[in-house]
Design a protein around this motif. Structure first.
Motif, PDB file in Angstrom:
ATOM      1  N   ARG A   1       1.058  -1.135  -0.052  1.00 14.35           N
ATOM      2  CA  ARG A   1      -0.425   0.348   0.045  1.00 14.35           C
ATOM      3  C   ARG A   1       0.779   1.051   0.226  1.00 14.35           C
ATOM      4  N   ARG A   2       0.459   1.934  -0.656  1.00 17.07           N
ATOM      5  CA  ARG A   2       0.941   3.358  -0.228  1.00 17.07           C
ATOM      6  C   ARG A   2       0.343   4.555   0.295  1.00 17.07           C
ATOM      7  N   ILE A   3       1.108   4.987   1.562  1.00 17.02           N
ATOM      8  CA  ILE A   3       0.337   5.967   2.682  1.00 17.02           C
ATOM      9  C   ILE A   3       0.223   7.128   1.597  1.00 17.02           C
ATOM     10  N   GLY A   4      -0.596   7.264   2.959  1.00 17.06           N
ATOM     11  CA  GLY A   4      -0.948   9.261   2.213  1.00 17.06           C
ATOM     12  C   GLY A   4      -1.281   9.619   3.684  1.00 17.06           C
ATOM     13  N   LEU A   5       0.067  10.460   3.801  1.00 16.29           N
ATOM     14  CA  LEU A   5      -0.060  11.718   5.184  1.00 16.29           C
ATOM     15  C   LEU A   5      -0.518  12.537   5.237  1.00 16.29           C
ATOM     16  N   VAL A   6      -1.909  12.591   6.607  1.00 15.49           N
ATOM     17  CA  VAL A   6      -2.278  13.485   5.892  1.00 15.49           C
ATOM     18  C   VAL A   6      -2.752  14.708   7.839  1.00 15.49           C
ATOM     19  N   PRO A   7      -1.296  15.548   7.747  1.00 20.46           N
ATOM     20  CA  PRO A   7      -0.925  15.925   8.912  1.00 20.46           C
ATOM     21  C   PRO A   7      -1.945  17.592   9.855  1.00 20.46           C
ATOM     22  N   THR A   8      -2.618  17.611  10.318  1.00 13.97           N
ATOM     23  CA  THR A   8      -2.660  17.949  11.448  1.00 13.97           C
ATOM     24  C   THR A   8      -2.846  18.593  12.686  1.00 13.97           C
ATOM     25  N   MET A   9      -4.076  19.665  13.009  1.00 17.56           N
ATOM     26  CA  MET A   9      -4.162  20.120  14.560  1.00 17.56           C
ATOM     27  C   MET A   9      -4.789  19.467  15.038  1.00 17.56           C
ATOM     28  N   GLY A  10      -6.211  18.833  14.406  1.00 15.28           N
ATOM     29  CA  GLY A  10      -6.978  17.900  15.033  1.00 15.28           C
ATOM     30  C   GLY A  10      -8.422  19.186  14.736  1.00 15.28           C
ATOM     31  N   ALA A  11      -9.644  19.217  15.573  1.00 14.78           N
ATOM     32  CA  ALA A  11     -10.968  20.231  15.094  1.00 14.78           C
ATOM     33  C   ALA A  11     -10.789  20.272  14.233  1.00 14.78           C
ATOM     34  N   LEU A  12     -10.793  19.201  13.835  1.00 15.69           N
ATOM     35  CA  LEU A  12     -11.225  18.913  12.017  1.00 15.69           C
ATOM     36  C   LEU A  12     -13.104  19.062  11.360  1.00 15.69           C
ATOM     37  N   HIS A  13     -12.700  19.062  10.481  1.00  9.58           N
ATOM     38  CA  HIS A  13     -13.690  20.722   9.641  1.00  9.58           C
ATOM     39  C   HIS A  13     -13.933  19.671   7.828  1.00  9.58           C
ATOM     40  N   ARG A  14     -14.444  20.493   7.781  1.00  8.63           N
ATOM     41  CA  ARG A  14     -14.494  20.499   5.568  1.00  8.63           C
ATOM     42  C   ARG A  14     -13.216  20.498   5.269  1.00  8.63           C
ATOM     43  N   GLY A  15     -11.881  21.280   5.826  1.00 11.02           N
ATOM     44  CA  GLY A  15     -10.782  22.132   5.261  1.00 11.02           C
ATOM     45  C   GLY A  15      -9.928  20.114   5.254  1.00 11.02           C
ATOM     46  N   HIS A  16      -9.434  19.925   6.585  1.00  4.07           N
ATOM     47  CA  HIS A  16      -9.572  18.938   6.726  1.00  4.07           C
ATOM     48  C   HIS A  16      -9.612  17.739   5.681  1.00  4.07           C
ATOM     49  N   GLU A  17     -11.200  17.690   5.748  1.00  6.27           N
ATOM     50  CA  GLU A  17     -11.561  16.153   5.217  1.00  6.27           C
ATOM     51  C   GLU A  17     -11.482  16.403   3.776  1.00  6.27           C
ATOM     52  N   SER A  18     -11.276  17.718   3.513  1.00  6.61           N
ATOM     53  CA  SER A  18     -10.982  17.713   1.104  1.00  6.61           C
ATOM     54  C   SER A  18      -9.453  16.422   0.927  1.00  6.61           C
ATOM     55  N   LEU A  19      -8.693  17.276   2.535  1.00  9.76           N
ATOM     56  CA  LEU A  19      -6.991  16.443   2.218  1.00  9.76           C
ATOM     57  C   LEU A  19      -7.559  14.770   2.228  1.00  9.76           C
ATOM     58  N   VAL A  20      -7.847  13.835   2.903  1.00  8.03           N
ATOM     59  CA  VAL A  20      -8.454  13.245   3.376  1.00  8.03           C
ATOM     60  C   VAL A  20      -9.154  12.140   2.168  1.00  8.03           C
ATOM     61  N   ALA A  21      -9.814  13.508   0.822  1.00  6.03           N
ATOM     62  CA  ALA A  21     -11.276  12.619  -0.073  1.00  6.03           C
ATOM     63  C   ALA A  21      -9.888  12.822  -1.031  1.00  6.03           C
ATOM     64  N   ALA A  22      -8.758  14.128  -0.897  1.00  5.16           N
ATOM     65  CA  ALA A  22      -8.036  13.851  -2.298  1.00  5.16           C
ATOM     66  C   ALA A  22      -6.568  12.559  -1.426  1.00  5.16           C
ATOM     67  N   ALA A  23      -6.311  12.445  -0.673  1.00  3.92           N
ATOM     68  CA  ALA A  23      -5.428  11.038  -0.478  1.00  3.92           C
ATOM     69  C   ALA A  23      -5.887   8.999  -1.104  1.00  3.92           C
ATOM     70  N   ARG A  24      -8.059   9.509  -0.725  1.00  4.65           N
ATOM     71  CA  ARG A  24      -8.683   8.361  -0.577  1.00  4.65           C
ATOM     72  C   ARG A  24      -8.634   8.558  -2.586  1.00  4.65           C
ATOM     73  N   ALA A  25      -8.889   9.690  -2.541  1.00  8.39           N
ATOM     74  CA  ALA A  25      -9.092   9.513  -4.650  1.00  8.39           C
ATOM     75  C   ALA A  25      -7.751   8.872  -5.283  1.00  8.39           C
ATOM     76  N   ASN A  26      -6.870   8.750  -4.400  1.00  3.62           N
ATOM     77  CA  ASN A  26      -5.540   8.663  -5.120  1.00  3.62           C
ATOM     78  C   ASN A  26      -4.969   7.044  -4.839  1.00  3.62           C
ATOM     79  N   GLY A  27      -5.746   6.642  -3.776  1.00  3.85           N
ATOM     80  CA  GLY A  27      -5.962   5.274  -3.210  1.00  3.85           C
ATOM     81  C   GLY A  27      -5.050   4.575  -2.523  1.00  3.85           C
ATOM     82  N   ASP A  28      -4.448   5.826  -1.773  1.00  2.00           N
ATOM     83  CA  ASP A  28      -3.658   5.578  -0.344  1.00  2.00           C
ATOM     84  C   ASP A  28      -3.991   5.127   0.579  1.00  2.00           C
ATOM     85  N   TYR A  29      -3.391   4.863   1.515  1.00  2.00           N
ATOM     86  CA  TYR A  29      -4.231   4.342   2.544  1.00  2.00           C
ATOM     87  C   TYR A  29      -3.662   5.848   3.733  1.00  2.00           C
ATOM     88  N   VAL A  30      -4.794   5.498   3.709  1.00  2.00           N
ATOM     89  CA  VAL A  30      -4.844   7.181   4.295  1.00  2.00           C
ATOM     90  C   VAL A  30      -4.544   7.238   6.564  1.00  2.00           C
TER      91      VAL A  30
END
Ligand code: AMP
Length: 284
Positions: free
Chosen positions: A22-51
């Protein structure tokens, strides 16, 4: 979704995922998650990464103790949202594992000269050293194929690109567009600290950028209109700049081409930033 805190388990999990192809997609955040963070996760998923999403309120990137104290922390909400978003592994590292010496400085600090110096770097001493140091450590432990960052923090994106390139990390940096609320305000964990009237004034950051983008002229005309819009809304301006999108060097009045306009200001004690692409037409 796997949840972990310990660095050794985290490193082992990442090793196992890579070993399984698997290819790992790293999404670093400081929490208090919102739709901005969600868009990064969606981009990683769209690339087929292990998020692999990290939540770490990194004290080394805060230049003011009150800002660190006031930073929103919503761990229960974050865990539920991360699972909903389709995160594969949620890592919440402990402070004493990330920075064992804290509040003393670690002996090693990663510092990216040039791109870190102006804009946010000028007003927040040590901020980007804190960012660069934590991103380097997250990347070393995780061994990602790709790392996802938002254009919301445009200078941070430039610093991270430069850091990973200069140190030879085999990581592709994916920059994701700014997610906004329907009124145009760039979504930020800090927005919860704005009351309704402060929020209305905060919209002037976005308005300033749009006004700048509508100008068919040189960088200085854009800076001037941005300053005017922020002043009219009584925003305590930190900067209103037009720069090269990669080096972040200030754009001269004879330059023509695509550039980045960035603004920062304080509204009711809350520091906000925003940016957008502009096209400058230099004085002939
Ligand atoms: P933070 O938790 O604020 O450190 O942000 C973690 C990541 O999410 C950074 O790469 C930010 O640039 C990104 N991010 C935060 N807000 C937004 C947004 N409104 N749109 C896109 N990316 C964002």
């Amino acid at each position: 979704m796997q949840r972990l805190t310990g660095v050794e388990r985290w490193r082992r999990l990442a090793d196992e995922q890579r070993a399984a192809g698997r290819r790992i997609g790293l999404v670093p955040t400081m929490g208090a998650l919102h739709r901005g963070h969600e868009s990064l996760v969606a981009a990683a998923r769209a690339n087929g990464d292990y998020v692999l999403l990290t939540i770490f309120v990194n004290p080394r990137q805060f230049d003011r103790p009150d800002d660190l104290r006031a930073y929103p922390r919503t761990p229960e909400h974050d865990r539920a949202l991360a699972a909903d978003m389709g995160v594969d592994a949620l890592v919440e590292p402990a402070l004493d594992e990330m920075w064992p010496a804290y509040p003393d400085a670690t002996a090693t600090t990663v510092s990216v000269r040039g791109v870190s110096d102006a804009l946010e770097g000028a007003g927040r001493p040590g901020h980007f050293d804190g960012v660069a140091s934590v991103v380097a450590k997250l990347a070393v432990i995780t061994g990602p194929c790709r790392a996802y960052f938002g254009e919301k923090d445009f200078q941070q994106l430039a610093v991270v690109r430069r850091l990973l390139f200069d140190l030879g990390f085999d990581v592709t940096v994916v920059g994701c567009p700014i997610v906004r609320d329907s009124d145009g305000l760039a979504i930020s964990s800090r927005n919860v600290r704005l009351d309704p009237s402060a929020r209305t004034r905060a919209l002037s950051l976005h308005e300033a950028l749009d006004r700048a983008a509508s100008i068919e002229g040189p960088a200085e005309s854009m800076r001037s209109v941005m300053r005017d819009v922020l002043a009219a809304a009584s925003v305590e301006m930190a900067y209103a700049e037009v720069v090269d999108p990669l080096t972040l060097e200030r754009t001269g009045d004879d330059e023509t081409g695509p550039r980045r306009a960035l603004v920062a200001g304080v509204v009711d004690g809350v520091r906000l930033i925003d940016n957008r692409e502009v096209y400058v037409r230099g004085r002939a």
